[in-house]
Design an enzyme around this catalytic site. Sequence first.
Site, PDB file in Angstrom:
ATOM      1  N   ASN A   9       0.862  -1.187   0.000  1.00  0.00           N
ATOM      2  CA  ASN A   9       0.000   0.000   0.000  1.00  0.00           C
ATOM      3  C   ASN A   9       0.895   1.233   0.000  1.00  0.00           C
ATOM      4  OD1 ASN A   9      -1.817   2.036   0.436  1.00  0.00           O
ATOM      5  ND2 ASN A   9      -2.440   1.365   2.475  1.00  0.00           N
ATOM      6  N   LYS A  11       0.030   4.256  -0.299  1.00  0.00           N
ATOM      7  CA  LYS A  11      -0.628   5.440   0.282  1.00  0.00           C
ATOM      8  C   LYS A  11      -0.400   6.640  -0.648  1.00  0.00           C
ATOM      9  CE  LYS A  11      -0.206   3.205   4.722  1.00  0.00           C
ATOM     10  NZ  LYS A  11      -0.050   3.272   6.162  1.00  0.00           N
ATOM     11  N   HIS A  98      -9.432   1.024   5.158  1.00  0.00           N
ATOM     12  CA  HIS A  98      -8.138   1.261   5.807  1.00  0.00           C
ATOM     13  C   HIS A  98      -8.342   2.204   6.998  1.00  0.00           C
ATOM     14  CE1 HIS A  98      -4.040   2.461   6.550  1.00  0.00           C
ATOM     15  NE2 HIS A  98      -3.671   1.388   5.857  1.00  0.00           N
ATOM     16  N   GLU A 100      -6.742   4.639   7.988  1.00  0.00           N
ATOM     17  CA  GLU A 100      -6.579   6.069   7.667  1.00  0.00           C
ATOM     18  C   GLU A 100      -7.850   6.629   7.042  1.00  0.00           C
ATOM     19  OE1 GLU A 100      -2.961   5.463   5.466  1.00  0.00           O
ATOM     20  OE2 GLU A 100      -2.005   4.846   7.342  1.00  0.00           O
ATOM     21  N   GLU A 170      -4.993  -4.943  10.559  1.00  0.00           N
ATOM     22  CA  GLU A 170      -3.952  -3.935  10.744  1.00  0.00           C
ATOM     23  C   GLU A 170      -4.191  -3.191  12.056  1.00  0.00           C
ATOM     24  OE1 GLU A 170      -2.095  -2.643   6.793  1.00  0.00           O
ATOM     25  OE2 GLU A 170      -3.909  -1.474   6.996  1.00  0.00           O
ATOM     26  N   GLY A 176       2.864   2.368  10.764  1.00  0.00           N
ATOM     27  CA  GLY A 176       3.776   3.496  10.627  1.00  0.00           C
ATOM     28  C   GLY A 176       4.519   3.845  11.897  1.00  0.00           C
ATOM     29  N   SER A 216       3.739  -2.062  10.122  1.00  0.00           N
ATOM     30  CA  SER A 216       5.206  -2.078  10.241  1.00  0.00           C
ATOM     31  C   SER A 216       5.825  -3.412   9.839  1.00  0.00           C
ATOM     32  CB  SER A 216       5.643  -1.690  11.661  1.00  0.00           C
ATOM     33  OG  SER A 216       5.239  -0.366  11.954  1.00  0.00           O
TER      34      SER A 216
HETATM   35  P1  13P Z   1       3.223   0.464   7.611  1.00  0.00           P
HETATM   36  O1  13P Z   1       3.741  -0.828   7.029  1.00  0.00           O
HETATM   37  O2  13P Z   1       3.956   1.670   7.103  1.00  0.00           O
HETATM   38  O3  13P Z   1       3.126   0.398   9.096  1.00  0.00           O
HETATM   39  O4  13P Z   1       1.732   0.639   7.067  1.00  0.00           O
HETATM   40  C1  13P Z   1       0.856  -0.413   7.166  1.00  0.00           C
HETATM   41  C2  13P Z   1      -0.371  -0.087   6.415  1.00  0.00           C
HETATM   42  O5  13P Z   1      -1.134   0.774   6.808  1.00  0.00           O
HETATM   43  C3  13P Z   1      -0.634  -0.814   5.166  1.00  0.00           C
HETATM   44  O6  13P Z   1      -1.918  -0.575   4.706  1.00  0.00           O
END
Ligand code: 13P
Length: 253
Positions: A9, A11, A98, A100, A170, A176, A216
Amino acid sequence: MRNKIVAGNWKMNKTMDEAVALTSEIVNMAKDEVSNDAKVILCPPALYLTTIQKYIADAPNFAVAAQNLSDKLSGAFTGEISAPMLQSIGVKYVLIGHSERRQYFNETNAMLAEKVNVALAHDIAPIFCCGESLEQRQNEDYIGFVKNQITESLFHLSAEQMRSVVIAYEPIWAIGTGLTASAEQAQEMHAALRAHLADKYGAEVAEQTSILYGGSVSAASAPELFASADIDGGLVGGASLKSREFTEIIKAR
Ligand code: 13P
């Protein structure tokens, strides 16, 4: 047997040139590493989907996913992208829910259920994201919280529809932050979610549903996570922006 999936992803990262370079590098390094029961899914910004499709055309078992779609089919919704639009360019997967999107765009379980419906109605497989916050993990029934996300957004589906859904667990506290859930923590949740699917849809559907872990994931953490019985691959954020590290993660699945 369940499909093993490693999804990246991206983003809101990368310019077009950078996106093309990243894709070419990943394809060159990883295309011979992906066996027939496995998939690599790249989730670039929607603007690049058609371009990235060309760069993965010769890589068997590679696909693209959109990062989001509208719950509406068409009309006056400036800036949105619909399921028919994604279908018209041959996109077969979409991230839905997601954290976010839930956090910054106020997406609710009910709205996500609509998004799941429009995706499936257009032959696009949802990669349905779920997961608890740190506060929920510390104070509440965190497994019950995530099970409820699945109940409210997915359990109106038929068993046949459910077969097309991929789930991505997740935990928000691991996204992150560099704080990966331990393999035990992730396995505990994945097993609970699979049991939840079995209660609703029966063992056969539960056994064939791919449940990915995200938060992560790195080249260092992937092998142990992916070796866990109920972890069928990963949804990778930051590490998917680096071709060498993402290739290592693909090899770990
Ligand atoms: P990270 O791997 O940067 O923690 O992000 C995970 C994520 O949100 C994948 O959709």
